[in-house]
Design an enzyme around this catalytic site. Sequence first.
Site, short mmCIF file in Angstrom:
data_model
loop_
_atom_site.label_atom_id
_atom_site.label_comp_id
_atom_site.label_asym_id
_atom_site.label_seq_id
_atom_site.Cartn_x
_atom_site.Cartn_y
_atom_site.Cartn_z
CG ASN A 216 -0.16 -0.14 2.51
OD1 ASN A 216 0.59 0.76 2.86
ND2 ASN A 216 -0.31 -1.26 3.20
CE LYS A 295 8.24 -12.51 -14.30
NZ LYS A 295 8.97 -12.02 -15.46
N PRO A 313 -3.13 -12.20 10.63
CG PRO A 313 -1.22 -12.73 11.86
CD PRO A 313 -1.81 -12.80 10.48
CB VAL A 316 -3.54 -3.14 16.89
CG1 VAL A 316 -4.89 -3.15 16.22
CG2 VAL A 316 -3.48 -2.09 17.99
CG PHE A 332 -2.82 5.39 13.46
CD1 PHE A 332 -2.00 5.21 14.56
CD2 PHE A 332 -2.80 6.62 12.80
CE1 PHE A 332 -1.16 6.23 15.00
CE2 PHE A 332 -1.97 7.65 13.23
CZ PHE A 332 -1.15 7.46 14.34
CE LYS A 346 -11.02 0.01 10.77
NZ LYS A 346 -10.28 0.68 9.72
CE LYS A 350 -8.79 -3.46 13.98
NZ LYS A 350 -7.68 -3.80 13.09
O1 PMT Z 1 2.94 5.98 6.62
P1 PMT Z 1 2.40 7.31 6.16
O2 PMT Z 1 2.58 7.52 4.68
O3 PMT Z 1 2.92 8.44 6.98
O4 PMT Z 1 0.80 7.28 6.36
C1 PMT Z 1 0.26 7.24 7.63
C2 PMT Z 1 -0.93 6.27 7.71
C3 PMT Z 1 -2.07 6.78 6.84
C4 PMT Z 1 -0.50 4.87 7.25
C5 PMT Z 1 -1.35 6.22 9.23
O5 PMT Z 1 -1.73 7.49 9.66
C6 PMT Z 1 -2.46 5.22 9.46
O6 PMT Z 1 -3.63 5.52 9.32
N1 PMT Z 1 -2.08 3.97 9.84
C7 PMT Z 1 -3.04 2.83 9.96
C8 PMT Z 1 -3.32 2.23 8.62
C9 PMT Z 1 -4.29 1.07 8.69
O7 PMT Z 1 -3.92 -0.02 8.37
O8 PMT Z 1 -5.47 1.36 9.20
P2 PMT Z 1 -6.70 0.31 9.32
O9 PMT Z 1 -7.85 1.17 9.62
O10 PMT Z 1 -6.75 -0.58 8.13
O11 PMT Z 1 -6.30 -0.58 10.57
C10 PMT Z 1 -6.74 -0.31 11.90
C11 PMT Z 1 -5.65 -0.61 12.88
O12 PMT Z 1 -5.37 -2.01 12.91
C12 PMT Z 1 -4.34 0.07 12.62
O13 PMT Z 1 -3.80 0.48 13.85
C13 PMT Z 1 -3.48 -1.02 12.01
O14 PMT Z 1 -2.10 -0.82 12.27
C14 PMT Z 1 -4.01 -2.24 12.73
N2 PMT Z 1 -3.89 -3.52 12.02
C15 PMT Z 1 -4.53 -3.74 10.84
C16 PMT Z 1 -4.47 -4.99 10.24
C17 PMT Z 1 -3.70 -6.01 10.86
N3 PMT Z 1 -3.59 -7.20 10.31
N4 PMT Z 1 -3.07 -5.77 12.01
C18 PMT Z 1 -3.16 -4.56 12.60
O15 PMT Z 1 -2.56 -4.34 13.68
#
Ligand code: PMT
Length: 413
Positions: A216, A295, A313, A316, A332, A346, A350
């Site tokens: 991403n 490949k 998995p 967080v 986040f 969330k 979570k």
């Molecule tokens: O890196 P930059 O370019 O500075 O951009 C910053 C950002 C936009 C990436 C950052 O501000 C941000 O929003 N990070 C979280 C991105 C994300 O994956 O969000 P989500 O809404 O999909 O996930 C929710 C939370 O679960 C997040 O804390 C994520 O880290 C966590 N997660 C998600 C999936 C997973 N398998 N494990 C996790 O821990």
Amino acid sequence: MQKLGNEQSLAGKKILLGISGGIAAYKCAELTRRLIERGAQVQVVMTHAAKEFITPLTMQAVSGRPVSDSLLDPAAEASMGHIELAKWADLVLLAPATADLIARMAAGMGNDLLTTLVLASDAPIAVSPAMNQQMYSHPATQENIQTLSRRGCLIWGPAAGEQACGDVGMGRMLEPMQLVGLCESFFQPKLLAGRSVLITAGPTREAIDPVRYITNHSSGKMGYAIADAAAKLGAQVTLVSGPVALSTPNGVQRIDVESAQDMFDATTSNANSHDIFISCAAVADYRPDVIAKQKIKKTDENNDMSIHMVKNPDIVATIAAMTENRPFTVGFAAETQDVEHYARGKLQKKNLDMICANDVSVEGQGFNSSDNALYLYWKDTDKWEAGEKSLPLDSKQVLGFQILEQIQKLSSL
Ligand code: PMT
């Protein structure tokens, strides 16, 4: 708390910048400008050799103050004498500090204005070594640096890399902005002293075959800014980082990972030894079920292809569910619509203590930009009441401090 990462982070701080005779002296004009830009007052003191590399006139112009360079100058002594100058400083920064200056300091000499000031000042002293890599690794220089360190001098650098003489190795002076960051960190009240913070940052890469992966747009900037701010606030910081093109903030321990599973392993194995966990990484929710060993070939017959994906998995959520030594857990939420609704969902689902929500559909914030705007939400617990806070558009550096300030308030209750 002062706002770090912004223009006034060094407001009113008096920095005596001692320049000795090395090629890196040319960087001192930039260093002085950046310190002054942040509100510091900079008094430059130069050795005679330093004047061969950058002129006192240049340093006077950028610092806005006459440069001091002589111990035995009646005119200079009549304005601010060397003892007054020594007492004036909140921090003495020696940059570049040559092998010769370091040796003279280690020997306790006072044979010019700069070394005399160092002896006469009770201000903290930061030494930023800069010299040829062979001179730096010489046992005499190493012993002298250790002597200064034992006496309480801060040793800032050097860095490794290509040198002006053509050699490659340790001995480059830290870049001006790194020294500015260290000055900011030095003056910052240590809000997180004694605390440990684990942070994830950047994207993950989910391999499809040996040459392709799913990822991403995360640049890591937001997570790295939080890590940098946490270190500046005195925390012990571990940063679990996906693949990004950023350098490790000073004082931060970095663990590099690629896939969500790697990030899961590195994070969960470190979580119970940290007080705070901040999940800023953009972790892939799904990964290809099977990674092709070779490949994958395009064929004339197949106009489409599909990849079966399985869920990764949730890092967080796993940490938030810990029953022993659970860190204060912050997530986040990267949303493109109904930001509050999804972020609050969330937070609950979570079982987080706090969530930082960003609208990543808005131009100039979110993924891969230098700025961001956030909404913080925290839920009711037996220690604190539910609440929220808006952090308007600002640099990710400034937001990093603001997030940590809120975390510190809640997690200390
Ligand atoms: O890196 P930059 O370019 O500075 O951009 C910053 C950002 C936009 C990436 C950052 O501000 C941000 O929003 N990070 C979280 C991105 C994300 O994956 O969000 P989500 O809404 O999909 O996930 C929710 C939370 O679960 C997040 O804390 C994520 O880290 C966590 N997660 C998600 C999936 C997973 N398998 N494990 C996790 O821990």
